[in-house]
Design an enzyme around this catalytic site. Structure first.
Site, PDB file in Angstrom:
ATOM      1  N   GLU A 271      63.973  50.469  47.331  1.00  0.00           N
ATOM      2  CA  GLU A 271      64.316  49.055  47.187  1.00  0.00           C
ATOM      3  C   GLU A 271      64.858  48.705  45.811  1.00  0.00           C
ATOM      4  O   GLU A 271      65.837  47.955  45.696  1.00  0.00           O
ATOM      5  CB  GLU A 271      63.077  48.179  47.443  1.00  0.00           C
TER       6      GLU A 271
ATOM      7  N   TRP B 155      73.241  34.256  51.019  1.00  0.00           N
ATOM      8  CA  TRP B 155      73.141  35.706  51.223  1.00  0.00           C
ATOM      9  C   TRP B 155      74.063  36.016  52.391  1.00  0.00           C
ATOM     10  O   TRP B 155      73.824  35.594  53.516  1.00  0.00           O
ATOM     11  CB  TRP B 155      71.700  36.096  51.538  1.00  0.00           C
TER      12      TRP B 155
ATOM     13  N   CYS C   1      68.869  33.236  51.426  1.00  0.00           N
ATOM     14  CA  CYS C   1      69.484  31.928  51.201  1.00  0.00           C
ATOM     15  C   CYS C   1      68.456  30.930  50.701  1.00  0.00           C
ATOM     16  O   CYS C   1      67.255  31.102  50.874  1.00  0.00           O
ATOM     17  CB  CYS C   1      70.152  31.407  52.463  1.00  0.00           C
TER      18      CYS C   1
ATOM     19  N   ARG D 288      64.800  34.864  46.187  1.00  0.00           N
ATOM     20  CA  ARG D 288      64.972  35.031  47.629  1.00  0.00           C
ATOM     21  C   ARG D 288      66.159  35.924  47.965  1.00  0.00           C
ATOM     22  O   ARG D 288      66.267  36.417  49.089  1.00  0.00           O
ATOM     23  CB  ARG D 288      65.153  33.659  48.290  1.00  0.00           C
TER      24      ARG D 288
END
Length: 633
Positions: A513, A76, A2, A27
């Site tokens: 990832e 998020w 967020c 982010r």
């Protein structure tokens, strides 16, 4: 996770907010929104699912009225799915108060139930809307009681916090909240007032010329001002165009400390690189040089760690070190575990921060807890640090972001000086974390038993590492070609022993990832205790097989994989012809002493992950479901 950007001042707020959100894209988020109060005192809100570009397009097609105050957010998802209704900002029941929030309101369900009993109707599934509704409810109740001390006229001449009903409503609401928050709040009844507060989730106030910009990350501020105030837990501020006041949530006024941002705007720019991750991989030589600068005196043969001066006695007397972090920081901690016991000869344990707090850990006398976090805001690591200090440990921080929460809550610490890391998949922070832990080990070792000649040898080798990384990076194109042969394979193994076991974990994590390939990292010896059953013809198996104390053992493990048809990709020491005979593919790295080898062996693994992600068409810098700074448990 967020991002918050808020503005009040003389400029048009919307462009400042949108550009600020763009700087926080790294982010991680899934929706975005803005709320503005225009010249008529009307609150206008716009939200969108997806990237900030979607929100920006919506604002272009249907413009909002001009405004000089506003709040914005990238979300998020935690509570509720990725929908426009769940996106921030959230409003109170009367649509006059807007709130953006990072963190988690743990008792939101109880608050929501209580407010629903009072007739308030919710539109989202989020915990944040419960906070917005609660603030609005308190605001209304204060008005009903005849307390109209709020500055409804918009007069901002005073800087006392007592003339804001909004501030008092936020304070009262936060007393009912359990959990973590960084919030920014505006109200159409007080059209020139911005209220912000934090507990467990970072907020920074940028102080400009008749303007203020508040953000959860300095990246959104640095373009506008270098003067900042870092809010601490249970602190808040009421901000107007020509003044601001900082208080506690109990309304005790405090004197703010204005600090200088050390990072320049250029450090956040992509430059000529295709992705931030690639830029940061190639920045590692300079990042390590900056990490070493002023800390290694080669001619005198000594380590100077000024950040640890005030805990020098505690460090030397320490009987145990606990290294704690999450993800890549945990892997760096594992390297540190090996180095601390190998060089400093002090018992060391590396533990997941998220597990440490909840297992009722034993913290003996003369224990030092080292909290490792790139952002300095990782919530699990912060809570682990607090738990260790509560039990009597000395707290040390190894962080990259100056002024971050962990940096301010430790007894002492060491900054990485790696520069901003924008890519979600950490690269240069990992190597700088390892370097910093190596320096800590040498600092202790020399003060305990290490001879000057061994220290000098290690220092000389350490100062050579940046140039050796530069040589390794020259193989990027060749590594891309190698990776192309396996990019469609959905299962990989990464194997290493000793110092290279954490590197194997890190290599597997990087591949997972950003390329979404399933990969497992493990000690090479562990393979035959079960995972060897996974190996079939053509399966890529990456071995870190550099010359060292366990070289022959790794060679035996390579033979076991070859016998079962696996494709061996070896990270080997330059000039090792034996490995070429045993492996299908070899990536060579320069020779260095064993404790420093992870700094070199991880570089090819970062490049493998990067090229795999690009070849598979993945969003390298913004991988799905991930966030750069994890500020919720």
């Amino acid at each position: 996770m967020c991002g918050i950007v808020a503005y009040v001042g003389r400029k048009q707020a919307q462009p400042v907010l949108v550009e600020g959100l763009k700087r926080l894209e790294y982010r991680g988020y899934d929706s975005a929104g803005v709320a503005l109060i225009d010249a008529r005192g009307m609150l206008n809100i716009r939200r969108a699912v997806g990237r900030i570009a979607v929100l920006e397009e919506s604002l272009t097609q249907k413009k909002l009225p001009a405004a000089h105050i506003g709040i914005s957010h990238t979300r998020w998802a935690t509570h509720g799915g990725v929908t426009e209704e769940n996106a921030h900002p959230h409003l109170d029941s009367l649509g006059r108060i807007a709130v953006v929030h990072n963190g988690i309101i743990e008792n939101y369900f109880a608050l929501k139930s209580l407010l629903e009993e009072k007739g308030l109707k919710f539109k989202s599934q989020t915990d944040t809307e419960a906070l917005a509704m609660l603030i609005g409810h308190v605001y209304t109740e204060l008005q009903k009681s005849g307390d109209t001390s709020g500055n409804s006229s918009g007069n901002s001449s005073g800087n006392s916090s007592g003339n804001s009903l909004l501030l008092r409503s936020v304070q009262a609401a936060l007393h009912e909240v359990e959990g973590t928050y960084g919030i920014a709040v505006i109200c159409s009844d007080e059209p020139d007032t911005l209220v912000v507060a934090r507990k467990g989730s970072p907020l920074i106030i940028g102080v400009g010329d008749e303007e203020y910009i508040v953000a959860s990350d300095a990246a959104a501020i640095v373009e506008h001002t270098s003067r900042v105030i870092y809010l601490s837990d249970n602190e808040m501020a009421i901000i107007r165009p020509d003044s601001f006041t900082t208080t506690t949530t109990d309304d005790i006024e405090i004197s703010p400390v204005i600090e200088q941002l050390e990072i320049k705007l250029e450090a956040y720019e992509l430059g000529d690189y295709e992705h931030y991750m690639l830029k940061e991989i190639f920045e590692q030589p300079d990042a390590i040089r900056n990490c070493l600068r002023g800390r290694v005196e080669q001619r005198e043969g000594r380590i100077v760690l000024g950040g640890l001066t005030k805990v020098h006695k505690e460090l030397v007397a320490a009987k145990r070190f606990i290294l704690t972090g999450q993800g890549t920081a945990w892997h760096a901690g594992m390297v540190g575990d090996y180095v601390m016991e190998d060089l400093a000869k002090v018992p060391t344990e590396c533990t997941y921060a998220s597990e440490f707090r909840y297992r009722n850990p034993i913290v003996e006398e003369n224990t030092v807890c080292v909290a490792i976090s790139q952002s300095g805001e990782t919530i699990d690591t912060l809570w682990a640090l607090r738990e260790a200090r509560e039990k009597g440990a000395t707290g040390i921080g190894v962080v990259n972001v100056v002024g971050s929460t962990i940096a301010r809550e430790t007894d002492a610490g060491l900054y990485l000086h790696a520069g901003p890391e924008i890519g979600v998949a950490s690269t240069k922070a990992f190597t700088c974390q390892c370097v910093t832990l190596i320096l800590l080990s040498l600092y202790l070792a020399r003060r305990k038993f290490m001879g000057q000649s061994q220290l000098q040898e290690t220092i000389d080798a350490l100062l050579t590492i940046p140039e050796q990384i530069e040589r390794t990076l020259l193989q990027s194109s060749a590594i891309k070609d190698l990776t192309a042969n396996f990019v469609e394979r959905e299962n990989w193994l990464f194997l290493g022993r000793g110092y290279h076991y954490p590197v194997a974990l890190e290599g597997a994590l990087k591949l997972k990832e950003i390329s979404y390939i399933h990969a497992e990292g493990m000690p090479a010896a562990e393979m035959k205790h079960g995972p060897i059953a996974l190996i079939n013809k053509g399966m890529p198996v990456v071995f870190i097989a550099t010359r060292g104390s366990q070289y022959e053992k790794v060679v035996s493990n390579i033979e076991e994989v070859r016998a079962r048809g696996g494709e061996v990709i070896a990270i080997a020491t330059e000039g090792d012809r034996n490995i070429h005979r045993l492996s299908n593919h070899v990536i060579s790295i320069p020779h260095t002493i064993e404790p420093l080898q992870p700094l070199l062996s991880v570089i090819p693994l970062q490049l493998i992950a990067y090229h795999a992600a690009v070849l598979r068409g993945c969003n390298v810098d913004k991988p799905r479901n991930l966030a750069k700074s994890v500020t919720v448990e």
